[in-house]
Design a protein around this motif. Structure first.
Motif, PDB file in Angstrom:
ATOM      1  N   PRO A   1      -6.216  -4.769   2.670  1.00 25.39           N
ATOM      2  CA  PRO A   1      -5.396  -3.680   2.139  1.00 25.39           C
ATOM      3  C   PRO A   1      -3.979  -3.816   2.676  1.00 25.39           C
ATOM      4  N   SER A   2      -3.001  -3.734   1.823  1.00 25.75           N
ATOM      5  CA  SER A   2      -1.637  -3.855   2.310  1.00 25.75           C
ATOM      6  C   SER A   2      -1.050  -2.461   2.410  1.00 25.75           C
ATOM      7  N   ILE A   3       0.117  -2.406   2.977  1.00 26.10           N
ATOM      8  CA  ILE A   3       0.759  -1.129   3.205  1.00 26.10           C
ATOM      9  C   ILE A   3       1.238  -0.534   1.879  1.00 26.10           C
ATOM     10  N   ASN A   4       1.263  -1.374   0.853  1.00 22.47           N
ATOM     11  CA  ASN A   4       1.722  -0.877  -0.443  1.00 22.47           C
ATOM     12  C   ASN A   4       0.582  -0.586  -1.417  1.00 22.47           C
ATOM     13  N   SER A   5      -0.660  -0.851  -0.996  1.00 14.77           N
ATOM     14  CA  SER A   5      -1.762  -0.628  -1.924  1.00 14.77           C
ATOM     15  C   SER A   5      -2.020   0.868  -2.076  1.00 14.77           C
ATOM     16  N   ILE A   6      -2.652   1.232  -3.167  1.00  8.95           N
ATOM     17  CA  ILE A   6      -2.915   2.651  -3.412  1.00  8.95           C
ATOM     18  C   ILE A   6      -4.173   3.043  -2.653  1.00  8.95           C
ATOM     19  N   PRO A   7      -4.085   4.047  -1.779  1.00 11.75           N
ATOM     20  CA  PRO A   7      -5.253   4.421  -0.986  1.00 11.75           C
ATOM     21  C   PRO A   7      -6.427   4.841  -1.861  1.00 11.75           C
TER      22      PRO A   7
ATOM     23  N   ARG B   1      -3.764  -0.673   8.412  1.00 19.06           N
ATOM     24  CA  ARG B   1      -3.798  -0.838   6.956  1.00 19.06           C
ATOM     25  C   ARG B   1      -5.122  -0.354   6.371  1.00 19.06           C
ATOM     26  N   ILE B   2      -6.214  -0.677   7.089  1.00 21.76           N
ATOM     27  CA  ILE B   2      -7.524  -0.254   6.604  1.00 21.76           C
ATOM     28  C   ILE B   2      -7.648   1.259   6.680  1.00 21.76           C
TER      29      ILE B   2
ATOM     30  N   ARG C   1      -5.281   3.442   6.628  1.00 19.20           N
ATOM     31  CA  ARG C   1      -4.446   4.059   5.605  1.00 19.20           C
ATOM     32  C   ARG C   1      -5.140   4.039   4.248  1.00 19.20           C
ATOM     33  N   HIS C   2      -5.822   2.931   3.985  1.00 19.66           N
ATOM     34  CA  HIS C   2      -6.443   2.787   2.681  1.00 19.66           C
ATOM     35  C   HIS C   2      -7.570   3.789   2.471  1.00 19.66           C
ATOM     36  N   ILE C   3      -8.294   4.092   3.541  1.00 22.67           N
ATOM     37  CA  ILE C   3      -9.533   4.830   3.372  1.00 22.67           C
ATOM     38  C   ILE C   3      -9.388   6.332   3.648  1.00 22.67           C
TER      39      ILE C   3
ATOM     40  N   LEU D   1       2.964  -4.360  11.593  1.00 19.28           N
ATOM     41  CA  LEU D   1       2.209  -4.818  10.423  1.00 19.28           C
ATOM     42  C   LEU D   1       2.847  -6.077   9.844  1.00 19.28           C
TER      43      LEU D   1
ATOM     44  N   GLU E   1       3.383  -7.077   6.930  1.00 18.56           N
ATOM     45  CA  GLU E   1       4.320  -6.884   5.828  1.00 18.56           C
ATOM     46  C   GLU E   1       5.720  -6.551   6.329  1.00 18.56           C
TER      47      GLU E   1
END
Lengths: 318, 261
Positions: A258-264, B212-213, B215-217, B254, B256
């Motif tokens: 998951p990147s910092i720009n991906s949609i959660p 990152r993980i 944040r995603h979840i 990070l 990025e």
């Protein structure tokens, strides 16, 4: 400087080769470059590195084919005495876990001193001075004091720095680092990676970094080899490969983080299945979305440019 | 749902034998609450106290100070026998998929254990339920007669998840559930967590060191540093309105955001 030519390593069972763990791997390492060997556990990346030093972790593993040419001589044909001169002095390997790689009952000073003892004729005073200056180079605080400490008194990052100090002690031209930052915290990782960059740019050494983390690769490497199922499936210069990956496995690996720009909360793109021995010609056959009947029978090394080549029949059409 | 107030925990550690022990404050007053159907992510380095917090929230370790509330009843000082409802409704998934499954039990025994303890299903229903659960986590029902060593790390983590959700818990605490998995498998397991959460609507505490993980979840993120929660808030806010310098350093670390060194 180092050329690995069609290396094959097999797992033997009862005297017969049972499984090919490293299958026809070619590497070419130029002086003063950082190379990344990327792959998952079981892809054969550590085994390839051990083969370079002709150090097989188990008796059941044997190199059955290939040449490892280091400065013109084939490492696989050297006898034990000659090998000892190469290991440590010409090629240094930093093993996987900094926590267990150091001997717990010897002080740091004794362990660094050991290298000098076997490879040079320095007096103990000179050894001590050299060790201190080494620890300074890797930016450890109070080096003189650190020489007297035991590994358990150091933190993970400090232990890794000690190992890096040992790696440059005898001025080798190639350093192999097996997962050098995996066991470390994110904030300590970047310090260690900076050290490797410094070793390469200021001391002109080549470094092979074995990792599964594309974040690390992005930060330090100049040339990348991606390994899967014992084969190099894609290789290329960093920017070229990261911006324009061709092999479905490389693409999947890059996307699945998951990147910092991906949609959660959206499903992440993922590679299906598990890393298992493929029954077909292409090691990635079962997990690939593009695979078809042709992939069962053959694959091709496709050279896209001087600096980028990929092992996939589909690459031509892409 | 689950809430903790001013949790403190000290460990006594002796650096050298025979020398006086000294105290390490692992948690210095933690306040955290999680509501229904919410995912709270906890990030922090090793040693920041995130696993200790997980253990305390699961009541596997006793806090020195502070209170834990579950559905607005205090459970910190309850007796073991009074906690059965809590044990049933709050489940955990741990980091190491290898050591968290009993190597001597086939999967079916591992998965039926919670059902035997907390449900009154008949034997046939139990087997059916185990089969269903395995399908939900992406394995096949025939796998239930296999032993843990026959599975890869990612598959074992799926079994751990199946065990955790088989009793339909209200809260799931996952302590670094993906960090020992390969990158390509990590994404699969993260997707599985998201899918199951959507299906069963449990609350989840998701601990990881990878921002990152998390944040995603997660819906909300708590950043832990040296035993304290230094930042807590809605997922996006943490990134857009960072206040604590430690969080800032995490975000700049990070890949990025990194320039080549």
């Amino acid at each position: 400087m180092l050329d690995v030519i069609s290396l094959k390593v097999a797992l033997f069972e009862k005297g017969f080769p049972k499984k090919l763990l490293v299958n026809d791997v070619n590497l070419n390492i130029a002086p003063a470059t950082i190379i990344a060997l990327v792959g998952e556990s079981g892809s054969g990346k550590s085994l390839t590195a051990y083969s370079i030093l002709n150090l097989m972790p188990s008796d059941n593993l044997k190199i059955i084919n290939g040449k490892i040419l280091f400065k013109g001589q084939n490492i696989l044909q050297l006898n034990n005495d000659q090998l000892r001169k190469v290991r440590g002095a010409e090629i240094f390997m930093i093993p996987q876990e900094p926590l267990t790689a150091l001997n717990p009952v010897l002080t740091v000073g004794e362990q660094i001193g050991e290298l000098f003892k076997y490879h040079t004729n320095l007096s103990s005073k000179e050894m001590n001075e050299r060790s201190i200056s080494l620890l300074e180079k890797v930016k450890l605080n109070n080096p003189a004091e650190r020489l007297k400490s035991y590994p358990h008194q150091l933190s993970g990052g400090e232990r890794q720095r000690v190992l890096i100090a040992m790696s440059i002690a005898l001025n080798p031209s190639l350093i192999i680092a097996d997962e050098p930052t995996t066991a470390l915290d994110v904030s300590i990782q970047s310090g260690i990676l900076q050290l490797f960059s410094k070793i390469q740019s200021e001391m002109g050494k080549s470094v092979i970094i074995i990792t599964h983390d594309f974040g690390i690769v992005r930060k330090v490497a100049q040339y990348i080899y991606v390994m899967y199922g014992g084969k190099i499936v894609e290789e290329g210069e960093k920017d070229e490969l990261l911006n324009n990956p061709i092999h479905p496995y490389t693409i999947g690996l890059l996307k699945s983080v998951p990147s910092i720009n991906s949609i959660p909360k959206t499903p992440l793109p993922m590679i299906k299945g598990y890393a298992e021995k493929s029954k077909h010609f292409c090691p990635f056959f079962e997990r690939c979305d593009l695979s078809d009947a042709i992939c069962k029978e053959e694959f091709q090394q496709v050279r896209l440019s001087e600096k980028h080549s990929v092992l996939c029949t589909k690459a031509i059409k892409c | 749902m689950l809430r903790c107030q001013n949790i403190k925990k000290c460990f006594e550690i002796s650096k050298q034998p025979f020398k006086p022990k000294f105290k390490i404050e692992a948690l210095k007053g933690i306040n955290l609450s999680i509501s229904e159907n919410e995912i709270v992510g906890i990030v922090g380095e090793s040693g920041s106290g995130k696993s200790t917090l997980a253990k305390i929230l699961l009541l596997l370790a006793k806090p020195d100070e502070g209170k834990i509330f579950y559905k607005e009843t205090e459970i910190t000082n309850k007796k073991y026998s009074e906690l059965t409802f809590f044990r049933k409704e709050v489940q955990a998934v741990f980091q190491d998929p290898y050591s968290s499954l009993n190597p001597r039990l086939p999967i079916i025994d591992t998965l039926t254990e919670p059902l035997k303890l907390y449900s009154k299903l008949s034997k046939r229903d139990v087997i059916q339920k185990v089969g269903e659960m395995l399908e939900k986590v992406g394995l096949s029902p025939e796998d239930m007669y296999k032993y843990p060593h026959e599975f890869s790390g990612g598959q074992r983590q799926r079994i751990n998840i199946a065990r955790a959700i088989i009793l339909n818990p209200t809260v799931l605490i996952a302590d670094e559930p993906v960090s020992s998995l390969d990158v390509s498998i990590q994404a699969q397991v993260i997707n599985l967590f998201l899918e199951l959460q959507r299906l069963y609507k449990f609350s989840m505490i998701f601990i990881s060191h990878d921002l990152r993980i998390v944040r995603h979840i997660s819906d909300k993120i708590a950043v832990m540093y040296q035993g304290k929660i230094v930042e807590f808030g809605e997922c996006e806010k943490i990134f857009t309105h960072t206040t604590h310098p430690y969080t800032k350093s995490l975000i700049t670390a990070l890949p990025e955001n990194q320039v080549d060194v």
